[in-house]
Design an enzyme around this catalytic site. Structure first.
Site, mmCIF file in Angstrom:
data_model
loop_
_atom_site.group_PDB
_atom_site.id
_atom_site.type_symbol
_atom_site.label_atom_id
_atom_site.label_comp_id
_atom_site.label_asym_id
_atom_site.label_seq_id
_atom_site.Cartn_x
_atom_site.Cartn_y
_atom_site.Cartn_z
ATOM 1 C CD GLU A 137 -2.875 -1.263 2.294
ATOM 2 O OE1 GLU A 137 -2.770 -0.432 3.201
ATOM 3 O OE2 GLU A 137 -3.701 -2.183 2.301
ATOM 4 C CG HIS B 109 -10.154 -5.931 0.417
ATOM 5 N ND1 HIS B 109 -10.349 -7.127 1.070
ATOM 6 C CD2 HIS B 109 -8.866 -5.575 0.657
ATOM 7 C CE1 HIS B 109 -9.220 -7.486 1.685
ATOM 8 N NE2 HIS B 109 -8.315 -6.570 1.442
ATOM 9 C CD GLU C 157 -4.617 -7.821 1.511
ATOM 10 O OE1 GLU C 157 -5.533 -7.167 2.046
ATOM 11 O OE2 GLU C 157 -3.425 -7.473 1.557
ATOM 12 C CG ASP D 245 -12.845 -9.357 1.542
ATOM 13 O OD1 ASP D 245 -12.884 -8.361 0.798
ATOM 14 O OD2 ASP D 245 -12.248 -9.335 2.632
#
Length: 678
Positions: free
Chosen positions: A324, A402, A431, A433
């Site tokens: 990030e 995400h 990551e 979801d």
């Protein structure tokens, strides 16, 4: 919390802590049986009901205040913040069972942040696990701390306790309960995800509880790759300078080796979950952009990578080296983190150079969120292109993904993949979801059937896209194993989410069939929701790494910011504010603020003001527009949350830094009017 920086073993999960006034129901509450309660402390019998102090504090039954009935437990005479009431649960909690622990807390005077934790000992060595992180508590009313906890190792000592973050003020607790829902066996007669999706490894992020009992069975049946969600981060591996510990990560690594699971290392460098000492100069002051501070910071970075990456060597084949680093709102696209402010791009260059020296055979990744957003995607592309041209050994880009059931479009996701192909690097989904929510104002007691159906089609379409680009996508990792342990339960707001393939009882959802066999999602045809137009979505990690407790959060993920409505306020007749510290770690914290219009007229356009008293600084904010000058903070509305109808509310969250103490602001004003603080 600073002097008590104790590390927890990886064999314990603090799952999806819910630090809030109310507890969100489980994702599949309609299907769950009635929970079985294993302990209750209501303090109605005039005794302390087995509770004891952790040190020299005094515990006594009182009728001064009570949450339910007439009695509660008063905790007085505290001389340290970690002192508080504790209860022996060694003969109550069973290994591998997920317990929901709830306690009501109220300060006797003033305010502080309360935490619900567990202390356990094995072989005489103590470890401390967070169940609920820092939650604002005052003397004005009772606040509920509720979280899930799974004991995943044999212990000789196990106690639940309540503590505070900074002050030694007295407080009360009442109506403490612990309960569990009986586990179901996993479904062994359905296809394994890893057997159906063979183009690339499919993984899940894990904590200690994902490797025991039925969770471990579910993990090894369906997945062939794992990511230790927090156990390899800086605060878990080097909490104090040059003191390295792998107590959290080693059990996860041992499980992976035993079951032949590939491991993704996450993460060597991040602006979050990094202890404050890393950015403290030799003079004891916060580092600045001097040659001396830069040299020291880069030396610490190199030492950290050589130790942590070197500890596991070839056992970890892929590393998120830096995490990030992009801020698309900056002209150069670079996040103004402590790393960048002191060392510029040299911290990224150093991280990859050292990682390559230590790990010549590993794939080295740069990982970020919202890479489907063109502005951020393009800034990340430009950075990678620049660094690769300089010879920086970047092997791949990680897309966190995400997302939610209505955002982004499939076309945007495909453009994300296509953008990086010319760079000749690997790409991984790191990551993933899919939240069932499309805005922060939504909260469902149980997931609506139409949302779960939409989610299934999103998973169907996204995995079809990934498999289409199997030459580029070399791994897909879900951020969690099942809905019983997801960071989205508490962020961006507290509510029960259901973002994964398996429900809270580890049973396959329609989302699972979206990946494995879309024909079984629903017998009636339905258009793909991936073609829906994008809607604002916030995905924010709890970052809840509160020493002496275990960190449980993933990376921070914040969706594109919206424009701020300039419209003036009208009809401000009353307001109430709830300010919560929802996660804290050495040098940093995460907060959540809710504004409610308690008047009779609507508010069109709002601006909230407060003063910090301990030098706290907000570094990032979502669902609002931030201005901070010294101790004065102003947050204005965005375009979609500027109108507050009577009894209506708006919420925003933020990341900040702190040193020493982190008291809750004493007062808030909305459009110049003083608000009630809840």
């Amino acid at each position: 919390m600073r002097a008590l920086a104790r590390l927890a073993l990886a064999t314990v999960l603090v799952a999806a802590p819910i630090a809030a006034v109310t507890l969100a129901p489980t994702a599949n509450a309609a299907e769950d049986p009635t929970p079985i309660t294993v302990l209750t402390s209501n303090f109605e019998d005039g005794t302390v009901q087995g509770w004891a102090g952790r040190s020299a504090e005094t515990l006594a039954h009182t009728t001064t205040v009570a949450h339910g009935g007439t009695g509660s437990l008063a905790v007085t005479g505290r001389t340290a913040a970690w002192q508080g009431p504790s209860l022996d649960v060694l003969d109550v909690f069973e290994k591998g069972t997920a317990y929901t622990i709830s306690a009501w807390v109220r300060m006797a005077s003033g305010s502080d942040n309360a935490r619900l934790s567990v202390e356990r000992r094995t072989g005489g060595t103590a470890a401390y696990d967070q169940v609920v992180g820092n939650t604002a508590v005052t003397a004005n009313g009772w606040v509920n701390l509720t979280g899930r906890y799974t004991l995943a190792s044999d212990v000789e000592f196990l106690r639940v306790y309540v503590e505070t973050a900074s002050t030694t003020e007295s407080f009360y607790i009442d109506d403490v309960t612990a309960s569990y829902v009986p586990a179901l066996p996993i479904q062994t007669d359905i296809p394994s995800v890893q057997d159906v999706v063979t183009e690339f490894p499919v993984g899940a992020s894990i904590t200690g509880a994902e490797i025991v009992t039925t969770h471990g069975e579910l993990l090894t049946k369906h997945f062939n790759s794992v990511t230790p969600g927090n156990a390899l981060k800086w605060d878990a591996t080097e909490p104090t300078e040059n003191t390295f510990t792998y107590a959290q990560a080693d059990p996860l690594m041992a499980f992976a080796r035993t079951h032949d699971l590939a491991v993704r290392g996450h993460t060597l460098v991040w602006h979050n979950q990094t202890p404050s000492w890393v950015f403290t100069g030799a003079d004891g002051q916060p580092m600045t952009a001097t040659a001396e501070d830069k040299e020291l910071l880069l030396a610490r970075l190199e030492n950290h990578i050589r130790n942590v990456a070197g500890h596991y060597g070839d056992q970890i084949g892929v590393w998120d080296v830096v995490n990030e680093v992009i801020d698309e709102n900056q002209s150069d696209g670079l996040r103004r983190s402590n790393w960048f402010n002191v060392a510029g791009l040299d911290y990224i260059r150093t991280a990859f150079r050292v990682a390559r020296e230590v790990l010549p055979n590993a794939k080295l990744y740069i990982n970020d969120y919202n890479t489907n957003v063109p502005a951020k995607r393009d800034k990340l592309y430009n950075l990678i292109a620049q660094l690769k041209a300089e010879g920086v050994p970047i092997d791949g880009v990680g897309h966190q993904v995400h997302i939610n059931v209505s955002w982004p479009t499939l076309a945007e996701s495909e453009a994300m993949i296509q953008k990086f192909i010319p760079l000749g690097i690997d790409q991984q989904v790191t990551e993933m979801d899919v939240s069932i929510y499309t805005s922060n104002s939504e909260s469902f007691p149980t997931p609506p059937a139409d949302r779960l159906l939409k989610q299934a089609y999103v998973y169907r379409d996204m995995f079809a896209l990934f498999r289409k680009y199997a030459a580029e996508i070399t791994s897909v990792t879900l951020w969690g194993l099942a809905d019983d342990n997801t960071w989205l339960d508490t962020f961006p707001v507290t509510r029960k989410d259901a973002p994964l393939l398996f429900d809270t009882r580890l049973q396959a959802k329609s989302a699972y069939w979206g990946v494995v066999d879309p024909s079984k999602i629903n017998p009636s045809p339905s258009p793909s929701v991936s073609s829906a137009s994008p809607s604002p979505s916030v995905s924010v990690s709890p970052s809840a790494s509160v020493s002496p407790s275990v960190s449980v959060s993933p990376s921070v993920s914040v969706s594109p910011s919206a424009s701020v409505s300039p419209s003036p306020s009208s009809g401000t007749a009353g307001c109430a504010v709830t300010y919560r510290v929802t996660g804290s770690w050495p040098g940093g914290f995460q907060g959540d603020v809710k504004i409610t219009n308690t008047g009779t007229a609507p508010i069109a356009g709002w601006s909230l003001n407060w003063q910090y008293t301990a030098g706290q600084k907000i570094s990032q904010l979502w669902n609002g527009a931030l201005t901070q000058s010294g101790t004065a903070v102003t947050v204005a509305n965005t375009s979609w949350n500027g109108t507050l109808s009577p009894n209506g509310s708006a919420s925003f969250g933020f990341l900040g830094s702190w040193t020493g103490t982190n008291p809750v602001p004493a007062a808030f004003t909305l459009n110049g009017a003083t608000c009630t603080t809840l």
